[in-house]
Scaffold this motif. Structure first.
Motif: not given
Ligand code: PAF
Length: 294
Positions: A94, A175, A179, A182-183, A193, A235, A239, A244-245
């Motif tokens: 990411n 991408k 990110n 969301i992240n 998410n 997304v 998801t 999220s990560s």
């Protein structure tokens, strides 16, 4: 091929196992120092891999780096004297901004960038679950990397579908936009998410995407805010159950990828003279949490 996977976490282990199944000579480079590491993929049999083997690194044709962006530079630096200048280095993580750092240390190596939507989860150290089938895009970052499109076939035979993308940086920006939205928001509010469909997050999400869109346009990418909003929403829905990560990193007090996601966006925005107050605020909020652990 002789392949070394640097950073065999969930995604790295998935690739290691899948490439070994294709008959490649795969070894790992993990922060664990044991000379052998085992991986079991889903319910398949467990396979043993050499770990931190200098001779494997010296004859590597492909070094697949699946570490998180903040760890890439520090992990690759000490390996400089072992990695042959013909070895193809592929970064898969990411965020953006690591390629510039890696190219500085490995100026002669072919450098590829990749982004994947495969889902993988490591419930325990030696086990990896392939939780979602996705696609992978890969392309050259430098001139010698652009000549290595055969790597697409190598990866595709192991874990399809893989597409060669001559404009891989556009794919990475798309991408990054997802990110950026969301992240940090899921990390800040400690939600999954799917929670982001709620009304209370819409103003923030719209603010993020309109700023990201302006920066992407300045980078030469033809995209409109409505398009980006739609992708981000897709997304979020696809998801919905995931954390999220960045949410997971912050919840576990691990250094997040914020510098390589929102931080990268802010750098490029500053370069183009674009105001990004919404993303600035989220960046500061995540940095503030990270700094509070000290
Ligand atoms: O970082 C992540 O968790 C993922 O890239 C994404 C797309 C936000 C889904 O959770």
């Amino acid at each position: 091929m002789n392949i070394v996977i640097l950073g065999p976490g969930a995604i790295g282990s998935l690739w290691a196992y899948s490439l070994r199944q294709q008959g490649h000579n795969v070894s790992l480079w993990s922060h664990h120092t044991t000379p052998t590491l085992s991986i079991q993929l889903d319910n398949h049999c467990q396979l043993d891999f050499n770990n931190r083997d200098n001779s494997a690194l010296e004859c590597a044709d492909l070094l697949l780096v699946t570490l998180k962006a903040p760890n890439v530079e520090a992990a690759l630096m000490p390996l400089r004297s072992f990695v042959h200048s013909d070895c193809i280095i592929t970064l898969m993580h990411n965020g953006m901004g690591t390629a510039e750092l890696v190219e500085r240390c490995f100026p002669h190596n072919p450098l590829l960038l990749a982004t994947t939507t495969h889902g993988a989860y490591r419930p325990e150290k030696n086990k990896v679950l392939h939780t979602g089938f996705g696609t992978t895009q890969i392309g050259g970052y430098n001139l010698s990397g652009q000549r290595c499109s055969f790597v697409k076939d190598v990866l595709d035979n192991a874990l399809s579908d893989v597409f060669w993308n001559d404009e891989i940086e556009t794919a990475l920006w798309n991408k990054l936009a997802i990110n950026c939205a969301i992240n940090p928001v899921t990390a800040l509010y400690n939600v999954n998410n799917g929670a982001l469909v709620e009304e209370q997050y819409q103003r923030t999400l719209n603010g993020i995407s309109s700023e990201v869109c302006k920066v992407m346009n300045a980078e030469g990418i033809d995209i409109q805010t409505a398009q980006l909003d739609q992708t981000i929403n897709q997304v979020i829905r696809a998801t919905a159950a995931n954390y999220s990560s960045m949410q997971q990193d912050i919840a576990h007090r691990r250094l997040s990828e914020i510098d390589f996601i929102t931080g990268y966006l802010l750098n490029r925005a500053a370069h183009h003279g674009i105001a990004t107050p919404c993303n600035q605020e989220l960046y500061q909020a995540i940095k503030h949490i990270e700094q509070s652990w000290n």
